[in-house]
Design a protein around this motif. Structure first.
Motif, PDB file in Angstrom:
ATOM      1  N   VAL A   7       0.853  -1.186   0.000  1.00 59.01           N
ATOM      2  CA  VAL A   7       0.000   0.000   0.000  1.00 59.01           C
ATOM      3  C   VAL A   7       0.891   1.238   0.000  1.00 59.01           C
ATOM      4  CG1 VAL A   7      -1.773   1.301   1.218  1.00 59.01           C
ATOM      5  CG2 VAL A   7      -1.828  -1.202   1.236  1.00 59.01           C
ATOM      6  N   ASP A  36      -3.131   0.003  -3.722  1.00 63.19           N
ATOM      7  CA  ASP A  36      -2.742  -1.265  -3.111  1.00 63.19           C
ATOM      8  C   ASP A  36      -2.471  -2.269  -4.229  1.00 63.19           C
ATOM      9  OD1 ASP A  36      -2.327  -3.515  -1.619  1.00 63.19           O
ATOM     10  OD2 ASP A  36      -4.271  -3.527  -0.623  1.00 63.19           O
ATOM     11  N   LYS A  85       0.567   5.474  -0.073  1.00 65.36           N
ATOM     12  CA  LYS A  85      -0.368   6.596   0.062  1.00 65.36           C
ATOM     13  C   LYS A  85       0.418   7.907  -0.039  1.00 65.36           C
ATOM     14  CE  LYS A  85      -3.502   6.472   3.297  1.00 65.36           C
ATOM     15  NZ  LYS A  85      -4.144   6.575   4.647  1.00 65.36           N
ATOM     16  N   GLU A 107      -4.114   6.878  -2.967  1.00 66.07           N
ATOM     17  CA  GLU A 107      -3.766   5.643  -2.258  1.00 66.07           C
ATOM     18  C   GLU A 107      -3.980   4.453  -3.191  1.00 66.07           C
ATOM     19  OE1 GLU A 107      -5.112   3.223   1.804  1.00 66.07           O
ATOM     20  OE2 GLU A 107      -6.363   4.815   0.971  1.00 66.07           O
ATOM     21  N   ARG A 115       0.108  12.111   0.076  1.00 68.05           N
ATOM     22  CA  ARG A 115      -0.742  13.227   0.508  1.00 68.05           C
ATOM     23  C   ARG A 115       0.026  14.525   0.271  1.00 68.05           C
ATOM     24  NH1 ARG A 115      -4.876  13.344   4.328  1.00 68.05           N
ATOM     25  NH2 ARG A 115      -4.185  11.320   5.100  1.00 68.05           N
TER      26      ARG A 115
END
Length: 513
Positions: free
Chosen positions: A97, A114, A99, A112, A101
């Motif tokens: 995963v 996966d 992510k 995000e 930001r």
């Protein structure tokens, strides 16, 4: 899929390159590149939440605009029953995963992803790999208004994983049916705060999605009702103004009590049958079965209050189907779902946690006379040539079961315990739920209960490195002819095929720039 994998790998390499460059800048232009990579994750935040076991969120400083989170996990599951190796979630998996930001003044960009790989023989790399999108949105915060557009998750309700009002998201039961993740939904979300105590929220979903189920709906429909081979057609909502899902919510945050009220013009998450019958030699049989998701109105309320060291809450939602008078055999009736619970922390340092909940479901005018109207579960041989009689028979035999309904009333008790020992090095948890049905039809026996047990223990091996041992177990108990058996027709009984012991090795990290 190949393009998605290439994009994912490219992004990962690019971010790692940016990380290395950031470390080089900190050490000077003439620093050693190897030292930069050695120091790549040196400023990772490691303070975590003792109850949740995840690294704490890293607040971005005024000059930090980009944060990067990662989780890498490998899972191996071993079924408790040796005949159940053919189920998807028994396959060893590796997941990654990532992510991103980015913050710039009042704008937030979140992305995000996966990447999931499955070690199943007989399948090539494309079919053994999946790129699952997580939250991907742009958010703009004004003085008292926040506008967000993109793939988002919503957490409506105050209960602990039992939330009758949380109906915007759909669930991923396929990868973990015992504890399904919320799947992000493409939507627009407007939050307006007229005062510090009030919040008004509007959610618009252009087209609704579906749950990722752990079993095939087609396999649950008996083939005996068809004139020939099974002929099943699904009809999903399509992108059009008529398929828009609307949700509205009012929140009030008080000094002693928080409460909210909500309304969602939604699609039913379960299918409603549409039958086409055929005269087959004087007997009306099913030629085609259509599965469609009809509109449904959901009205919800919840409240939560903190009293000393205890929190108490209640939540309820009333769902109104198209069968407004509850008298149509081809439509499911309305239902009322509720939960009442509380939690507290205990231990010398309040390092342990406990919550308990009572929940339930009530279906007005639930049809529980199938065994009386059709003795032995079969229609009257003298009336099998009557169209209306056979149509009602087929609808009554499958409509409620397609909605996962087994009884007119269900009472449930849930308990969750989380512990922390040896300075958070060992963290055991136990989730337990028991459901007891009432007002049911006993054509297949007398269902007694459904039980779900999910114990786990997490060992903190090193900084941000942990090992989880988990053993989710479910079963449905039914009495047939004086014998107790597993109820294979209940959701818990179907889940029993996934009873397993799993090992998950996880590494988490955070980086900010």
């Amino acid at each position: 899929m190949k393009k998605m994998l290439l994009v994912f790998v490219f992004l990962s390499i690019a971010i790692c390159s940016l990380s290395a460059q950031a470390s080089l800048d900190e050490q000077g232009k003439n620093g050693d590149a190897a030292a930069a990579f050695d120091d790549l994750f040196s400023d990772i935040e490691t303070e975590g939440d003792a109850a949740g076991g995840e690294p704490a969120a890293v607040p971005l400083s005024a000059d930090s605009k980009l944060s990067l989170d990662g989780e890498h996990r490998v899972r191996y599951s071993f079924p408790l029953h040796p005949d159940h190796f053919d189920y998807e979630r028994k396959v060893p998996t590796a997941g990654n995963v990532i992510k991103f930001r980015y913050l710039k003044e009042s704008v937030t960009v979140l992305s995000e992803w996966d990447l999931l790989l499955e070690a199943e023989q007989g399948r090539d790399l494309e079919t053994r790999s999946r790129v699952l999108p997580g939250e991907n949105y742009i958010s703009w915060a004004l003085d008292r208004t926040t506008l967000t557009l993109g793939y988002q998750r919503y957490a409506w309700g105050v209960g602990d994983d039992i939330n009758p009002t949380d109906n915007i998201d759909y669930k991923n039961y396929r990868d973990d049916p015992f504890s399904p993740d919320d799947l992000p939904v493409f939507s627009g979300h407007i939050q307006f705060y007229p005062t510090d105590e009030w919040e008004l929220a509007l959610v618009v979903v252009p087209v609704d999605g579906t749950n990722r189920e752990y079993f095939s709906v087609e396999e649950e429909i008996p083939g005996e009702i068809f004139a020939g081979n099974k002929s099943i057609e699904r009809e999903e909502p399509v992108f059009s103004p008529e398929s828009t899902v609307w949700g509205f919510k009012i929140n009030h945050y008080g000094a002693g009590l928080d409460w909210s009220a909500s309304y969602v013009y939604d699609f039913d998450s379960y299918y409603t049958p549409r039958l086409e019958l055929k005269d087959n030699g004087g007997i009306w049989t099913v030629e085609t079965l259509g599965l469609r998701r009809d509109r449904i109105h959901r009205i919800g309320v919840d409240a939560k209050k903190v009293v000393g060291r205890y929190s108490i809450w209640t939540e309820a939602a009333y769902s109104i189907s198209k069968d407004f008078l509850n008298d149509d055999v081809n439509q499911r009736n309305h239902d009322l779902a509720w939960v009442v619970g509380g939690d507290f922390q205990f231990g010398g340092l309040d390092q342990h946690y406990c919550n308990f909940q009572y929940y339930g479901l009530w279906i007005p005018d639930f049809y529980d006379n199938f065994s009386n109207d059709y003795p032995g579960g079969i229609p009257d041989p003298g009336r099998m040539n009557e169209f209306d009689y056979m149509r009602d028979y087929y609808y009554r035999s499958i409509t409620e079961s397609l909605g996962g309904r087994e009884a007119g009333i269900v009472h449930g008790l849930a308990l969750s315990l989380e512990g922390s020992f040896h300075r958070d090095k060992i963290k055991p948890t136990l989730d337990l739920a028991v459901e007891i049905p009432d007002r049911y039809d006993d054509i297949a026996g007398s269902p007694l209960l459904s039980a779900y047990l999910d114990p786990s223990i997490v060992f903190d091996l090193a900084e941000n490195f942990d090992l989880e041992v988990r053993a989710p177990i479910a079963f449905g108990l039914i009495e047939r002819d004086g014998d107790l058996e597993n109820n294979d027709e209940s959701e818990a009984g179907i889940l029993s095929h996934d009873n397993s012991i799993s090992l998950t090795l996880r590494y988490r990290w955070k980086k900010r720039f």
